[in-house]
Write an enzyme that holds these catalytic residues in place. Sequence first.
Site, PDB file in Angstrom:
ATOM      1  N   ASP A 280       0.856  -1.184   0.000  1.00  0.00           N
ATOM      2  CA  ASP A 280       0.000   0.000   0.000  1.00  0.00           C
ATOM      3  C   ASP A 280       0.898   1.243   0.000  1.00  0.00           C
ATOM      4  O   ASP A 280       2.020   1.180  -0.495  1.00  0.00           O
ATOM      5  CB  ASP A 280      -0.971  -0.068   1.199  1.00  0.00           C
ATOM      6  CG  ASP A 280      -2.270   0.693   0.943  1.00  0.00           C
ATOM      7  OD1 ASP A 280      -2.185   1.894   0.632  1.00  0.00           O
ATOM      8  OD2 ASP A 280      -3.360   0.112   1.046  1.00  0.00           O
TER       9      ASP A 280
ATOM     10  N   HIS B  29       1.841   1.951  -3.248  1.00  0.00           N
ATOM     11  CA  HIS B  29       0.877   2.918  -3.781  1.00  0.00           C
ATOM     12  C   HIS B  29       1.404   4.348  -3.735  1.00  0.00           C
ATOM     13  O   HIS B  29       0.644   5.292  -3.862  1.00  0.00           O
ATOM     14  CB  HIS B  29      -0.471   2.808  -3.043  1.00  0.00           C
ATOM     15  CG  HIS B  29      -1.188   1.512  -3.285  1.00  0.00           C
ATOM     16  ND1 HIS B  29      -2.424   1.229  -2.765  1.00  0.00           N
ATOM     17  CD2 HIS B  29      -0.833   0.416  -4.011  1.00  0.00           C
ATOM     18  CE1 HIS B  29      -2.799   0.017  -3.156  1.00  0.00           C
ATOM     19  NE2 HIS B  29      -1.844  -0.492  -3.902  1.00  0.00           N
TER      20      HIS B  29
END
Length: 406
Positions: free
Chosen positions: A228, A251
């Site tokens: 993430d 991310h």
Amino acid sequence: MWQGSGKFLIQLASVLLCAFEVTTRRLVVSPTTFDVRSYGASADGVTDNSHAFLRAWNAACSSSGDVELLIPPGTYILNPVKFKGPCSNVNTLTFYLEGELKASNDLRLYGKGDDWIEFGHVKGLRVTGGGTFDGQGSAAWAYNQCPTKKYCHILPISVKFMRLNDTIFYGIKSVNPKFFHIAVLQCQNFEASQIYMEAPEDSPNTDGIHITRSSGVSIHDSIISTGDDCVSIGQGSTDVFISGIKCGPGHGISIGSLGKYPNEGDVRDLVIRDCNISNTMNGLRIKTWQNSPSSSSATNITFENIQMSNVRHPIIIDQTYCPNNLCDDDKVPSRVSISDVHFKVINGTSASPVAVTLNCSPEIPCQNINLENILLNYVRGEPSTAFCAFASARFSGPNMLPLPCN
Ligand SMILES: *[C@@H]1O[C@H](CO)[C@@H](O)[C@H](O)[C@H]1NC(C)=O
Ligand SMILES: *[C@@H]1O[C@H](CO)[C@@H](O)[C@H](O)[C@H]1NC(C)=O
Ligand SMILES: *[C@@H]1O[C@H](CO)[C@@H](O)[C@H](O)[C@H]1NC(C)=O
Ligand SMILES: *[C@@H]1O[C@H](CO)[C@@H](O)[C@H](O)[C@H]1NC(C)=O
């Protein structure tokens, strides 16, 4: 007889000298050390060490001056544990981790809202020593419902820093957390550097370092490869400085998500610079939920000198954040106001044709968004483009790519 006592005197002198050396070394260099093994810890890779670690922590915390909790090399199994202050007479408390800590895999051992390791209410904590936090997350990831449920049961964070002042987190490795690697919550003056984080690209919600309601935070010179956000800066965070991060996969570096809960704090005075982001979903992102229950703001944010490589959304402001359509009412615009944001000298490649997305709130358009010296090529060769909605943006600099949106 004279010979004998001469020898004795010399021996005595050297003993005294030795004692003096030892004493001065202790006083000058090494703090009072509390070795977890003296409190019953065992690096056998089987025994739960949480009680032994707590006994050692309590001894260190109730001591005085500069103290050290030593975890020598070896693999230690550790059930969930909270290391709490205040440690009233302690100046600095160093959690010196040379070994590897492994989280228990039995999720029933973690109470509701429990994380794996929590440090709380301490001033002058240092966590260092070159060792590893291994969250053993792979067995837990299947139980993560957050990607499909807005108000989900949150799995344990590996290391939570809660209400700490003047913390140094230096030279530590974190692998495979069940949820975030590290959370910094309500801390003042927190510095992390030389941190190495690793988890698979598809591991859910394994943010590297998440910051909420904290100020005076510096994260620098670290490598984060995870599933993430490499770094996420949540509500109520001010005066945050991020630099020298090598991020990817993951991310990217995110501000938010903001506007999910009522009464969130504002976010302001952030600098993110000198980072390399590669093979990530996003590069630099500000995201706010649709249908935010109350108003807040994100302002004075600078992203500068960032190298992108094969990033799907290199620059993105998304105020319609609503993953998997989890919003109660997706018609209500975000009430988070975004202003005074600078993107300067951002180079590299975009994995999708839209390299810049400024998708702001129809109710509160973004104000004073500046893009200066942006050069982002679409990997396939055609020129990249920019998309803007409800954004007052200024593009400047030579050889601008994408071209400004109108
Ligand atoms: C941290 O500092 C704040 C004031 O700046 C104080 O209220 C708080 O008690 C301190 N916390 C600790 C753990 O020292
Ligand atoms: C980013 O990459 C450049 C080379 O392209 C290198 O000189 C620099 O040290 C890297 N920085 C980080 C933080 O990885
Ligand atoms: C914006 O943030 C930077 C970095 O924290 C700070 O130095 C500067 O004073 C802030 N500017 C304003 C106008 O508050
Ligand atoms: C970005 O590209 C510009 C123009 O090609 C170049 O002058 C600059 O050094 C590059 N910066 C980085 C961080 O790569």
